[in-house]
Enzyme design. Structure first.
Site, PDB file in Angstrom:
ATOM      1  CE1 TYR A 199      -3.514  -2.483  -0.050  1.00 52.00           C
ATOM      2  CE2 TYR A 199      -3.731  -3.162   2.448  1.00 52.00           C
ATOM      3  CZ  TYR A 199      -3.885  -3.237   1.025  1.00 52.00           C
ATOM      4  OH  TYR A 199      -4.832  -3.970   0.224  1.00 52.00           O
ATOM      5  N   PRO A 208     -20.452  -6.779  -6.036  1.00 52.76           N
ATOM      6  CG  PRO A 208     -22.329  -5.895  -4.577  1.00 52.76           C
ATOM      7  CD  PRO A 208     -20.829  -6.528  -4.586  1.00 52.76           C
ATOM      8  CB  VAL A 209     -18.931  -2.681  -9.693  1.00 52.03           C
ATOM      9  CG1 VAL A 209     -20.244  -2.359 -10.812  1.00 52.03           C
ATOM     10  CG2 VAL A 209     -18.094  -1.951 -10.115  1.00 52.03           C
ATOM     11  CB  SER A 258     -18.980  -3.596 -23.673  1.00 49.93           C
ATOM     12  OG  SER A 258     -18.029  -4.554 -24.650  1.00 49.93           O
ATOM     13  CG  HIS A 316     -24.747   5.264 -32.429  1.00 49.22           C
ATOM     14  ND1 HIS A 316     -23.558   5.656 -31.542  1.00 49.22           N
ATOM     15  CD2 HIS A 316     -24.018   5.124 -33.008  1.00 49.22           C
ATOM     16  CE1 HIS A 316     -22.591   6.065 -33.129  1.00 49.22           C
ATOM     17  NE2 HIS A 316     -23.068   6.094 -33.992  1.00 49.22           N
ATOM     18  CG  LEU A 321     -14.845 -13.213  -0.961  1.00 53.34           C
ATOM     19  CD1 LEU A 321     -15.968 -14.153  -0.374  1.00 53.34           C
ATOM     20  CD2 LEU A 321     -13.577 -14.585  -0.760  1.00 53.34           C
ATOM     21  CG  HIS A 361     -22.178  -4.622 -14.158  1.00 53.78           C
ATOM     22  ND1 HIS A 361     -22.411  -5.859 -14.566  1.00 53.78           N
ATOM     23  CD2 HIS A 361     -21.056  -5.345 -13.053  1.00 53.78           C
ATOM     24  CE1 HIS A 361     -21.433  -6.587 -14.690  1.00 53.78           C
ATOM     25  NE2 HIS A 361     -20.938  -6.273 -13.647  1.00 53.78           N
TER      26      HIS A 361
END
Length: 316
Positions: free
Chosen positions: A68, A124-125, A153, A171, A83, A178
Site C-alpha cells: 500500500y 457488486p461494483v 459492450s 449507439h 470474492l 451492473h
C-alpha cells in the site's frame, strides 16, 4: 520533464491480471504498474510473467510487486480484489463479504497518502464503489466504478451481430445496476443515424427480439461462469478503457458507476449506479442527465431502489 504515470492494481486474480496484461500490451500512456495482492506469491508470479515479455513490447513499462505504500504517488488505484461470483450466485450476494475486504483495502490505500482516482471493478461494483467513497472520504468525482461498461459492450456486440455492422456504429447503453435489474435504453438507441424505433416500424426487428437480446446481456456473465468459471478478459479491457480515459484526459462518455444525487428527475439520490458520464483526468467531469423515456426512468428507479436497499444495511 514528462510526467510518469503510475497505476497501482489491488487484486491479482483473473480480472486484475487480465487488466494488467491489457495495460501492458497497450502501454503508451502508463509508465509504471504496481501489483498488490494478499496472495503475494500469485502477485509476484504475475509480475514476473509480464516482465518476461518486455522484449515484445513497443515501449517498456516498469512492473513491480508492491504494497500500500506504493499508492502514495499513484495517479490511479484499480481495485479488482474480493470474492468472485460463484455459479448460482448473484452479484448482490457478495455485498457483506466484499464490504469487509474493501474496508481494509481502502483504509490501507488512503493511509499511504494516495490522492489520485479510484477505479473499482469488484462486484457488486455499484455498491463497492459507494463503499470506497465512504471509507476513503474522497469526493465522488474521484471514485469510479466500471458500472455498466461491460454490459453496454455486450449489448453493442449482440446488436452488431444482429444488424451485421461494426460495434462502433451502435449507439446504445445499458443503465442501472451492473446486474439483474439493469435495462437497455431502447427508446434512445440508434444504429448509425437511424433510430431503433424506425427499424421496428419497418419490421426489420421486433420488440420481442430486443427483449431476448437484453436477457442475453443480463445472463452473459452466468453463461461464461458456467462454461469457464469466471469472467475476466472483457472486463479487463473495460478497466483499461477507463484508465486510459483518465490518464489521457479524453473526456470520454462511458456508462460507469456514476454518483447520482438528484439527476434523472430528482428521484434517485446518494447512490452509485450505471449511467453515462464524462471521464477525464479529474475522474468524472459530469454525470450526463440524459432525457430517457418514462418507462426507462421507471426501470432506473427500480434498479436504484434495489441497490439502495442493500446500501442502507451497511454500517459505516
Amino acid at each position: 520533464m514528462l510526467k510518469r504515470n503510475k497505476v497501482v492494481l489491488v487484486g491479482a486474480g483473473g480480472v486484475g491480471s487480465s487488466f494488467a496484461y491489457a495495460l501492458t500490451i497497450d502501454n503508451s500512456l502508463v509508465h509504471e504498474l504496481v501489483i498488490i495482492d494478499v496472495a503475494q506469491d500469485k502477485a509476484k508470479g504475475e509480475v514476473m510473467d509480464l516482465n518476461h515479455g518486455q522484449m515484445f513490447l513497443e515501449k517498456n513499462i516498469k512492473i513491480a510487486f508492491g504494497n500500500y505504500d506504493d499508492c502514495s504517488d499513484a495517479d490511479i488505484v484499480v481495485i479488482t480484489a474480493g470474492l468472485n461470483q460463484k455459479p448460482g450466485e448473484t452479484r448482490l450476494d457478495l455485498v457483506g463479504k466484499n464490504t469487509k475486504i474493501f474496508k481494509e483495502i481502502v483504509t490501507g490505500v488512503v493511509s499511504s497518502g494516495f490522492n489520485g482516482i479510484f477505479v473499482i471493478a469488484s462486484n457488486p461494483v455499484d455498491i463497492m464503489t459507494y463503499v470506497t467513497m465512504k471509507y476513503s472520504n474522497f469526493p465522488t468525482h474521484k471514485v469510479i466504478g466500471t458500472g455498466t461498461t461491460l454490459d453496454t459492450s455486450r449489448l453493442r456486440y449482440f446488436l452488431a451481430e444482429r444488424f451485421n455492422v461494426n460495434t462502433q456504429n451502435i449507439h446504445s447503453y445499458i443503465m442501472g445496476e451492473h446486474g439483474d435489474s439493469s435495462f437497455a435504453t431502447w427508446d434512445e438507441t440508434k444504429i448509425a443515424m437511424k433510430s431503433l424505433s424506425e427499424y421496428i416500424a419497418e419490421g426489420t426487428i421486433r420488440e420481442v427480439e430486443l427483449d431476448e437480446i437484453h436477457k442475453k446481456v443480463v445472463n452473459a456473465a452466468y453463461e461464461v461462469i458456467k462454461l469457464k468459471g469466471a469472467t475476466y478478459y472483457a472486463i479487463g479491457l473495460g478497466i483499461k478503457k477507463i484508465v486510459n480515459a483518465i490518464i489521457s484526459d479524453q473526456n470520454l462518455i462511458l456508462p460507469i458507476s456514476s454518483y447520482i444525487n438528484g439527476q434523472y428527475g430528482n428521484f434517485i439520490k446518494d447512490i452509485y449506479i450505471g449511467a453515462p458520464a464524462v471521464v477525464c483526468k479529474e475522474g468524472v467531469k459530469e454525470v450526463l442527465d440524459f432525457k430517457i423515456s418514462d418507462r426507462e426512468l421507471e426501470k432506473f428507479k427500480i434498479s436504484a431502489n434495489q441497490l439502495k436497499s442493500y446500501i442502507d444495511k451497511i454500517e459505516f
